[in-house]
Design an enzyme around this catalytic site. Structure first.
Site, PDB file in Angstrom:
ATOM      1  N   GLY A  49      11.927  -4.037   3.377  1.00 24.12           N
ATOM      2  CA  GLY A  49      11.211  -5.299   3.550  1.00 24.12           C
ATOM      3  C   GLY A  49      11.137  -6.081   2.242  1.00 24.12           C
TER       4      GLY A  49
ATOM      5  CG  HIS B  57      -0.195  -0.166   2.512  1.00 14.13           C
ATOM      6  ND1 HIS B  57       0.326  -1.386   2.912  1.00 14.13           N
ATOM      7  CD2 HIS B  57       0.138   0.718   3.477  1.00 14.13           C
ATOM      8  CE1 HIS B  57       0.912  -1.233   4.085  1.00 14.13           C
ATOM      9  NE2 HIS B  57       0.830   0.042   4.446  1.00 14.13           N
TER      10      HIS B  57
ATOM     11  CB  CYS C  46       7.555  -1.920   0.572  1.00 16.13           C
ATOM     12  SG  CYS C  46       9.262  -2.104   1.122  1.00 16.13           S
TER      13      CYS C  46
ATOM     14  CG  HIS D  54      30.099  -3.607 -10.489  1.00 23.05           C
ATOM     15  ND1 HIS D  54      30.940  -2.975  -9.605  1.00 23.05           N
ATOM     16  CD2 HIS D  54      30.469  -3.172 -11.729  1.00 23.05           C
ATOM     17  CE1 HIS D  54      31.794  -2.195 -10.256  1.00 23.05           C
ATOM     18  NE2 HIS D  54      31.522  -2.288 -11.558  1.00 23.05           N
TER      19      HIS D  54
ATOM     20  NE  ARG E 123      36.490  -6.402 -11.564  1.00 23.10           N
ATOM     21  CZ  ARG E 123      36.234  -5.516 -12.531  1.00 23.10           C
ATOM     22  NH1 ARG E 123      36.279  -5.890 -13.794  1.00 23.10           N
ATOM     23  NH2 ARG E 123      35.931  -4.273 -12.241  1.00 23.10           N
ATOM     24  CG  HIS E 124      31.530  -7.445 -12.080  1.00 20.36           C
ATOM     25  ND1 HIS E 124      31.919  -6.990 -10.846  1.00 20.36           N
ATOM     26  CD2 HIS E 124      32.057  -6.585 -12.990  1.00 20.36           C
ATOM     27  CE1 HIS E 124      32.629  -5.882 -10.993  1.00 20.36           C
ATOM     28  NE2 HIS E 124      32.737  -5.623 -12.287  1.00 20.36           N
TER      29      HIS E 124
ATOM     30  NE  ARG F 108      34.950 -10.011  -7.816  1.00 25.10           N
ATOM     31  CZ  ARG F 108      35.569  -8.907  -8.205  1.00 25.10           C
ATOM     32  NH1 ARG F 108      34.869  -7.864  -8.602  1.00 25.10           N
ATOM     33  NH2 ARG F 108      36.880  -8.852  -8.211  1.00 25.10           N
TER      34      ARG F 108
ATOM     35  NE  ARG G  70       4.431   4.980   3.872  1.00 26.47           N
ATOM     36  CZ  ARG G  70       3.859   4.131   4.725  1.00 26.47           C
ATOM     37  NH1 ARG G  70       4.606   3.457   5.598  1.00 26.47           N
ATOM     38  NH2 ARG G  70       2.560   3.953   4.724  1.00 26.47           N
TER      39      ARG G  70
HETATM   40  C1  RB5 Z   1       4.443  -0.496   5.730  1.00 30.70           C
HETATM   41  O1  RB5 Z   1       4.027   0.327   6.776  1.00 30.70           O
HETATM   42  C2  RB5 Z   1       5.958  -0.590   5.709  1.00 30.70           C
HETATM   43  O2  RB5 Z   1       6.403  -1.301   6.811  1.00 30.70           O
HETATM   44  C3  RB5 Z   1       6.421  -1.231   4.424  1.00 30.70           C
HETATM   45  O3  RB5 Z   1       5.954  -0.486   3.349  1.00 30.70           O
HETATM   46  C4  RB5 Z   1       7.917  -1.340   4.207  1.00 30.70           C
HETATM   47  O4  RB5 Z   1       8.527  -0.122   4.379  1.00 30.70           O
HETATM   48  C5  RB5 Z   1       8.591  -2.447   4.882  1.00 30.70           C
HETATM   49  O5  RB5 Z   1       9.806  -2.652   4.768  1.00 30.70           O
END
Ligand code: RB5
Length: 152
Positions: free
Chosen positions: A74, A13, A69, A102, A136-137, A140, A113
């Site tokens: 995350g 979201h 995100c 690389h 070389r990459h 690796r 955000r």
């Molecule tokens: C959502 O609030 C937030 O945790 C997610 O968008 C993200 O930043 C997680 O790593």
């Protein structure tokens, strides 16, 4: 006729508005796009969408994926659990270029955000047009999946 790679894309979201803008840009460039969701800014769980993209890049069905995100952190953590996925969280164009040159990054991750639309579009364009340097990459990168963590 352009023969650009299809791109699989997903967000949560927090990055839904940026995902919509990135999809517009991919369409403008001529890339076929598959969006795994979500379809709105309603609260959701990023691992669900991260997994949906990473699974299909890992399988080889898509050569490139894009995940977003709030922070990008995350989604990076989720995507990089899939063998064969090399997800790079990029906050500016130089990292985007080097992640291709690389690291042969096959998933671009951005934080909706954390960066503005102009920066995100610049990162996207650089990431799409920068080639892997190999050599070389390549050696690796091959080590990522060959060396078990317990080998020390
Ligand atoms: C959502 O609030 C937030 O945790 C997610 O968008 C993200 O930043 C997680 O790593």
């Amino acid at each position: 006729m352009k023969n650009l790679p299809a791109i699989i894309i997903g967000s949560d979201h927090a990055a839904y508005p940026l995902k919509e803008r990135i999809k517009q840009e991919l369409a403008r460039l001529g890339h076929p796009v598959e969006d795994v969701g979500p379809g709105s800014s309603a609260s959701c769980d990023y691992p669900e969408y991260g997994r949906a993209v990473a699974r299909r890049v890992a399988s080889g069905e898509f050569a490139r994926g894009i995940l977003m995100c709030g922070t990008g952190i995350g989604m990076s953590m989720v995507a990089n659990r899939f063998p064969g996925v090399r997800a790079a969280l990029c906050t500016e164009p130089l990292s985007a270029a080097l992640s291709r040159r690389h690291n042969d990054a096959n998933v671009l991750v951005m934080g909706g955000r954390m960066i503005g639309e102009t920066m995100a579009l610049e990162i996207l364009n650089v990431w799409l047009r920068t080639a892997f340097e190999g050599d070389r990459h390549q050696r690796r990168i091959a080590m990522f999946d060959r060396v078990p963590p317990e080998a020390g």
